[in-house]
Motif scaffolding. Structure first.
Motif, PDB file in Angstrom:
ATOM      1  N   LEU A 145       0.869  -1.169   0.000  1.00 30.04           N
ATOM      2  CA  LEU A 145       0.000   0.000   0.000  1.00 30.04           C
ATOM      3  C   LEU A 145       0.905   1.218   0.000  1.00 30.04           C
ATOM      4  CD1 LEU A 145      -2.824   1.361   0.395  1.00 30.04           C
ATOM      5  CD2 LEU A 145      -2.424   1.157   2.853  1.00 30.04           C
ATOM      6  N   THR A 147       1.614   5.193   0.269  1.00 27.38           N
ATOM      7  CA  THR A 147       1.038   6.363   0.906  1.00 27.38           C
ATOM      8  C   THR A 147       1.884   7.593   0.591  1.00 27.38           C
ATOM      9  OG1 THR A 147       2.271   6.163   2.996  1.00 27.38           O
ATOM     10  CG2 THR A 147       0.215   4.921   2.806  1.00 27.38           C
ATOM     11  N   PRO A 152      -3.290   7.092   2.123  1.00 29.05           N
ATOM     12  CA  PRO A 152      -3.221   6.000   1.139  1.00 29.05           C
ATOM     13  C   PRO A 152      -3.563   6.484  -0.255  1.00 29.05           C
ATOM     14  CG  PRO A 152      -5.228   5.824   2.453  1.00 29.05           C
ATOM     15  CD  PRO A 152      -4.408   6.921   3.074  1.00 29.05           C
ATOM     16  N   MET A 153      -2.721   6.098  -1.219  1.00 30.56           N
ATOM     17  CA  MET A 153      -2.891   6.560  -2.588  1.00 30.56           C
ATOM     18  C   MET A 153      -3.106   5.420  -3.578  1.00 30.56           C
ATOM     19  SD  MET A 153      -2.538   9.867  -2.219  1.00 30.56           S
ATOM     20  CE  MET A 153      -2.082  10.635  -3.756  1.00 30.56           C
ATOM     21  N   ALA A 154      -2.399   4.304  -3.370  1.00 28.13           N
ATOM     22  CA  ALA A 154      -2.446   3.235  -4.367  1.00 28.13           C
ATOM     23  C   ALA A 154      -2.008   1.918  -3.748  1.00 28.13           C
ATOM     24  CB  ALA A 154      -1.548   3.580  -5.550  1.00 28.13           C
ATOM     25  N   ILE A 155      -2.451   0.834  -4.386  1.00 27.56           N
ATOM     26  CA  ILE A 155      -1.974  -0.506  -4.052  1.00 27.56           C
ATOM     27  C   ILE A 155      -1.189  -1.013  -5.247  1.00 27.56           C
ATOM     28  CG2 ILE A 155      -2.631  -2.876  -3.513  1.00 27.56           C
ATOM     29  CD1 ILE A 155      -5.199  -1.702  -2.261  1.00 27.56           C
ATOM     30  N   THR A 202     -10.269  -3.757  -1.032  1.00 21.99           N
ATOM     31  CA  THR A 202      -9.428  -2.717  -1.619  1.00 21.99           C
ATOM     32  C   THR A 202      -9.820  -1.335  -1.117  1.00 21.99           C
ATOM     33  OG1 THR A 202      -9.142  -4.057  -3.610  1.00 21.99           O
ATOM     34  CG2 THR A 202      -8.612  -1.729  -3.790  1.00 21.99           C
ATOM     35  N   LEU A 206      -7.596   1.573   0.946  1.00 24.52           N
ATOM     36  CA  LEU A 206      -7.447   2.927   0.421  1.00 24.52           C
ATOM     37  C   LEU A 206      -8.286   3.955   1.186  1.00 24.52           C
ATOM     38  CD1 LEU A 206      -7.394   2.177  -3.412  1.00 24.52           C
ATOM     39  CD2 LEU A 206      -5.460   2.740  -1.935  1.00 24.52           C
ATOM     40  N   GLU A 207      -9.032   3.479   2.176  1.00 15.02           N
ATOM     41  CA  GLU A 207      -9.839   4.355   3.044  1.00 15.02           C
ATOM     42  C   GLU A 207     -10.882   5.147   2.260  1.00 15.02           C
ATOM     43  OE1 GLU A 207      -7.334   6.689   5.600  1.00 15.02           O
ATOM     44  OE2 GLU A 207      -6.264   4.937   6.381  1.00 15.02           O
ATOM     45  N   GLY A 214     -12.060   3.779  -8.965  1.00 11.74           N
ATOM     46  CA  GLY A 214     -10.618   3.605  -8.916  1.00 11.74           C
ATOM     47  C   GLY A 214     -10.070   3.427 -10.312  1.00 11.74           C
ATOM     48  N   TYR A 236      -5.290   2.583  -8.166  1.00 11.73           N
ATOM     49  CA  TYR A 236      -5.145   3.946  -7.671  1.00 11.73           C
ATOM     50  C   TYR A 236      -6.501   4.504  -7.248  1.00 11.73           C
ATOM     51  CZ  TYR A 236      -0.411   4.239  -9.598  1.00 11.73           C
ATOM     52  OH  TYR A 236       0.915   4.021  -9.872  1.00 11.73           O
ATOM     53  N   ARG A 237      -6.480   5.347  -6.239  1.00 11.34           N
ATOM     54  CA  ARG A 237      -7.702   6.066  -5.859  1.00 11.34           C
ATOM     55  C   ARG A 237      -8.158   6.948  -7.014  1.00 11.34           C
ATOM     56  NH1 ARG A 237      -7.950   7.971   0.284  1.00 11.34           N
ATOM     57  NH2 ARG A 237      -9.542   9.261  -0.707  1.00 11.34           N
TER      58      ARG A 237
END
Length: 256
Positions: A145, A147, A152-155, A202, A206-207, A214, A236-237
């Motif tokens: 993850l 940040t 959090p921005m992306a996995i 997911t 990413l909250e 996404g 990605y968010r």
């Protein structure tokens, strides 16, 4: 606590508390502050809020409009009203092959990772095909993850041949720094981008709310000799990224 429970009028609506739309506006604002209404989540429809609060739709609409003017709520035609994201929207160029760490550093943001997976595994059929591996080969995988400034921005889930990355534990911050040190940093890549709605797991990482928008990106990166050395699948968010590409007018065949 559910939104319906939070908006029950007996808990906040007072006869001498001022205009009703102002009280509702404050209650919704308190919901954002307390995390009942999460950044990026959608508000219930005006009709539903009116039913829950026993207020008129005109009153509800006026409260939401006031929140939109404050920048706390974003209204999207045809989609409804959403809690404004507290994540800065980042413009990401599609014409440069850079790492997440490099992108965030260039913007003055501190990047970090929460590890989801890191080790050596038997390759999947997809990894065998993309990375041109033999069936008895192994593959190094790193999943994390990503940040920026603790948000959090992306996995990212990357797969590499073990002769390129023999020890995934070497990657502490930037994968590309490790590859560059070994003289194996990719020089070009092919990317495929598609829109997705985030599943519950997911979205939790990413909250954002389950079902939020996404971006799924699959990237295959190559060395100068054309060998594929990295296969990355990222989510990605949708509220945090704008991907930008420069396009040029193609010359017609035979044009001078």
């Amino acid at each position: 606590m559910t939104i319906a429970e939070f908006l029950e009028p007996g808990k906040w609506l007072r006869a001498g508390g001022g205009p009703r739309y102002v009280q509702l506006r404050q209650r919704l604002s308190d919901g954002v502050d307390q995390g009942v209404l999460r950044a990026g989540s959608s508000l219930p429809p005006e009709r539903e809020i009116a039913t829950i609060t026993d207020l008129s739709r005109v009153t509800v609409r006026k409260a939401i409009r006031a929140l939109a003017e404050d920048g706390l709520i974003v209204q999207r035609q045809g989609s409804g009203s959403f809690v404004a994201s507290d994540i800065p929207r980042i413009e990401q160029s599609l014409s440069r092959l850079t790492s997440f760490s490099e992108d965030m550093s260039r913007r003055g943001m501190v990047s970090s990772s929460i590890w989801l997976e890191r080790g050596v595994f038997m390759p999947s059929p997809e990894e065998i095909l993309v990375l041109a591996l033999s069936r008895d080969a192994s593959v190094s995988r790193i999943g994390r993850l990503r940040t920026a400034d603790d948000k959090p921005m992306a996995i990212e889930r990357a797969s590499l041949p073990t002769d390129v990355l023999p020890n995934p534990l070497l990657v502490e911050t930037s994968l590309y720094d490790v590859l560059e040190h070994a003289g194996l940093r990719p020089v070009r890549a092919l990317q495929k981008i598609s829109a997705v709605n985030l599943d519950e797991e997911t979205a939790g990482l990413l909250e954002v709310e389950p079902g939020a928008a996404g971006l799924r990106i699959e990237r295959t990166s190559y060395l100068v000799d054309g060998r594929a050395v990295e296969f990355t699948r990222s989510i990605y968010r949708g509220d945090a990224y704008n991907f930008v590409a420069e396009l040029q007018l193609a010359k017609e065949q035979g044009a001078q």
